[in-house]
Design a protein around this motif. Sequence first.
Motif, mmCIF file in Angstrom:
data_model
loop_
_atom_site.group_PDB
_atom_site.id
_atom_site.type_symbol
_atom_site.label_atom_id
_atom_site.label_comp_id
_atom_site.label_asym_id
_atom_site.label_seq_id
_atom_site.Cartn_x
_atom_site.Cartn_y
_atom_site.Cartn_z
ATOM 1 N N GLU A 190 43.200 63.829 81.188
ATOM 2 C CA GLU A 190 44.360 64.173 80.369
ATOM 3 C C GLU A 190 44.702 62.978 79.475
ATOM 4 O OE1 GLU A 190 47.174 66.931 83.101
ATOM 5 O OE2 GLU A 190 47.034 64.842 83.701
ATOM 6 N N CYS A 191 45.590 63.211 78.511
ATOM 7 C CA CYS A 191 46.155 62.101 77.747
ATOM 8 C C CYS A 191 47.601 61.931 78.227
ATOM 9 C CB CYS A 191 46.110 62.412 76.255
ATOM 10 S SG CYS A 191 47.198 63.778 75.790
ATOM 11 N N THR A 192 48.366 61.058 77.575
ATOM 12 C CA THR A 192 49.740 60.826 78.029
ATOM 13 C C THR A 192 50.622 62.068 77.911
ATOM 14 O OG1 THR A 192 50.206 59.943 75.841
ATOM 15 C CG2 THR A 192 49.831 58.336 77.594
ATOM 16 N N GLU A 193 50.193 63.063 77.131
ATOM 17 C CA GLU A 193 50.969 64.306 77.049
ATOM 18 C C GLU A 193 50.920 65.101 78.350
ATOM 19 O OE1 GLU A 193 52.802 65.248 74.409
ATOM 20 O OE2 GLU A 193 52.210 63.428 73.321
ATOM 21 N N GLN A 194 49.887 64.876 79.141
ATOM 22 C CA GLN A 194 49.683 65.613 80.408
ATOM 23 C C GLN A 194 49.711 67.125 80.200
ATOM 24 O OE1 GLN A 194 52.764 63.723 82.832
ATOM 25 N NE2 GLN A 194 51.244 62.412 83.785
ATOM 26 N N ILE A 239 43.307 68.798 80.180
ATOM 27 C CA ILE A 239 42.253 67.787 80.122
ATOM 28 C C ILE A 239 41.462 67.956 78.831
ATOM 29 C CG2 ILE A 239 40.081 67.126 81.246
ATOM 30 C CD1 ILE A 239 41.532 67.989 83.904
ATOM 31 N N HIS A 240 41.349 66.874 78.056
ATOM 32 C CA HIS A 240 40.594 66.940 76.805
ATOM 33 C C HIS A 240 39.101 66.974 77.100
ATOM 34 C CE1 HIS A 240 43.792 66.053 73.801
ATOM 35 N NE2 HIS A 240 44.404 65.527 74.840
ATOM 36 N N ILE A 241 38.443 68.022 76.601
ATOM 37 C CA ILE A 241 36.988 68.108 76.770
ATOM 38 C C ILE A 241 36.371 67.755 75.414
ATOM 39 C CG2 ILE A 241 35.045 69.591 77.391
ATOM 40 C CD1 ILE A 241 36.942 69.341 79.701
ATOM 41 N N GLY A 253 45.265 72.073 68.802
ATOM 42 C CA GLY A 253 45.274 70.623 68.928
ATOM 43 C C GLY A 253 46.398 70.147 69.830
ATOM 44 N N CYS A 254 46.209 68.953 70.382
ATOM 45 C CA CYS A 254 47.198 68.388 71.306
ATOM 46 C C CYS A 254 48.239 67.596 70.512
ATOM 47 C CB CYS A 254 46.471 67.475 72.277
ATOM 48 S SG CYS A 254 47.519 66.678 73.507
ATOM 49 N N ALA A 255 49.431 67.469 71.064
ATOM 50 C CA ALA A 255 50.493 66.702 70.409
ATOM 51 C C ALA A 255 50.090 65.254 70.180
ATOM 52 C CB ALA A 255 51.770 66.764 71.252
ATOM 53 N N CYS A 256 49.093 64.783 70.930
ATOM 54 C CA CYS A 256 48.636 63.397 70.772
ATOM 55 C C CYS A 256 47.815 63.214 69.504
ATOM 56 C CB CYS A 256 47.828 62.965 71.989
ATOM 57 S SG CYS A 256 46.203 63.763 72.086
ATOM 58 N N GLY A 257 47.427 64.336 68.862
ATOM 59 C CA GLY A 257 46.659 64.226 67.628
ATOM 60 C C GLY A 257 45.180 64.509 67.798
#
Lengths: 143, 433
Positions: B248-252, B255-257, B310-314
């Motif tokens: 995962e990233c800090t957004e939790q 899991i980014h594949i 896309g994830c909030a982390c970019g």
Amino acid sequence: MEKSYIVKQISIFSENRPGRLAAIAGALRDAGINIFAFSIAEADGFGVVRALVDQPDEAHRTLTDLGFRVSFTDVIGVKMRDEPGGLSDIASILGDAGINIEYAYAYSGRDGAVLILRVDQVEDAIRQILGRGGELLKASLSG
Amino acid sequence: MPPWNPRTEEMPLGELRRLQFKLLKSLVYRLYSFNEFYRLRMKEHQVHPDDIRMLEDAAKLPFMYKGDLRDGYPDRIFSAEQNELVRYHVSSGTTGKPTVVGYTERDIENWSESLARGFSSCGLGRGDVMQVSYGYGLFTGGLGAHYGAERVGATVLPTSVGNTERQIELMQDLHVTAIACTPSYLLHIGEVAEKMGVSIKNDTDLRMGFLGAEPWSEQMRTRIEDWLGIRAYDIYGTSELSGPMFTECTEQQGIHIWGDLALVEIVDPATGEVLAPGEQGELTITMLQKEALPMVRYRIGDLTAVEEGGCACGRTHPRIGRIRGRVDDMLIIRGINVFPSQVEHALLEIPQVGRHFQIVVDRKGALDSMLVRVEVSEEAFSDKITELMVIKRAVEHRLRSSLNVSVDVELVEPGTLPRFEGKSKKVVDRRSL
Ligand SMILES: [Zn+2]
């Protein structure tokens, strides 16, 4: 004053399968606890055994240790007159006061029949019944 | 946290898909030409590399299964010669023969790159000290996390598993800031630390954990984070993919594949049909750049759903949600796939019943019936039958809406349901086939 008429009933969750009631009764007997009265309410696959015993706290502990789900419930015991209309008298006293009867069951005590009631407003019910000349079981008699 | 590899991690989705297609196509040509096992499998399924004309054509390719690796023991389905390999890992497997995974230098490189992206997306980097409490050796966890952490510039403390008191002393003395281990081992560390009079929260510099190699839940995350004062991140992988691979990233939020390394499909475990994003099914992965042991449409057996936005982390790459259970546990009831783990999750949301359960499946006439037995919790037990019936119906309703199958619920006495994990006791299937 009213408190002394609140009787501590134990309620036990039970599956509807053979031997469960015998297991409960046997456990209480082995612990030296006397059962005055009991009733069984059944539903779809399960039931609740309700009992008045001489040592409710001890009964609670014994059955909980054996893995049963047990709770206390406040009930009242109304002594029934040996004359026609006793039951409908009590029902109308409570009905007039707007008190609901959740359930009731009877047992035959040393000095006559006793009706056990669970109502939604216990202390109110006690006042109403005593005020209208009814006779209630003292909590100390069963506990 | 800034990307480790911004060019790739923030690649627009369209561009990423074009890259995936290019990689898939060359993978399939390479396998068809040089990997006998997969060429034969493609021929059996009458698929030729020329049939792969767009990314969605991946669905035409035959699946690979765990059994293929066992049958190919030790290295019969490898695509590289021994003299090209730099490492072996071996997974023991709880059933049957072990499986062997070989790695070329580039395989190790991509594995480390993948974890470097994941670790840095959680803020791990130079200045951090990462304690790797996964087992080192034939198991992939220890060395995998080790290489990934070194890659981002962290200082690695390779404690492996065991001697927990010493691990806690080192954690304090060397100012460890991150740990990689199983969630249950981290809980164990927390307990042992308390017995030693050490509070992980107040007496150490630990601030993050990468937890995986066994299933865990959001409830467990909350408990770990509150108790130990860290951020707990999910990490995912299996030895067939290389090892622990994605985090995962800090957004939790899943899991980014990394799409340039792995193509994710979620398939219906019964039919193999590809499911839409958001639908729960079996995780199936094609490793797009793996050299020594290629994996194409590998049916991992874990249940999850994919999220493509896309994830909030970019970062633009797809994400997978928490693993919801194993396909092996699947039941088919009136044509609908039901997993015991779904029942487990639904029950966690109903405080009136305990978390233990048993599923009894039967067939009445032509129709399957499903009964779920649960225990009434101590707080919810009422001596009024009507209130117990309300609980029973509420559980039936909740299960029906999450399983899409009507369910009968039976309230049973506490302590009568199987306590330990495993399908054998949790599910009783009385249907005679
Ligand atoms: Zn993210």
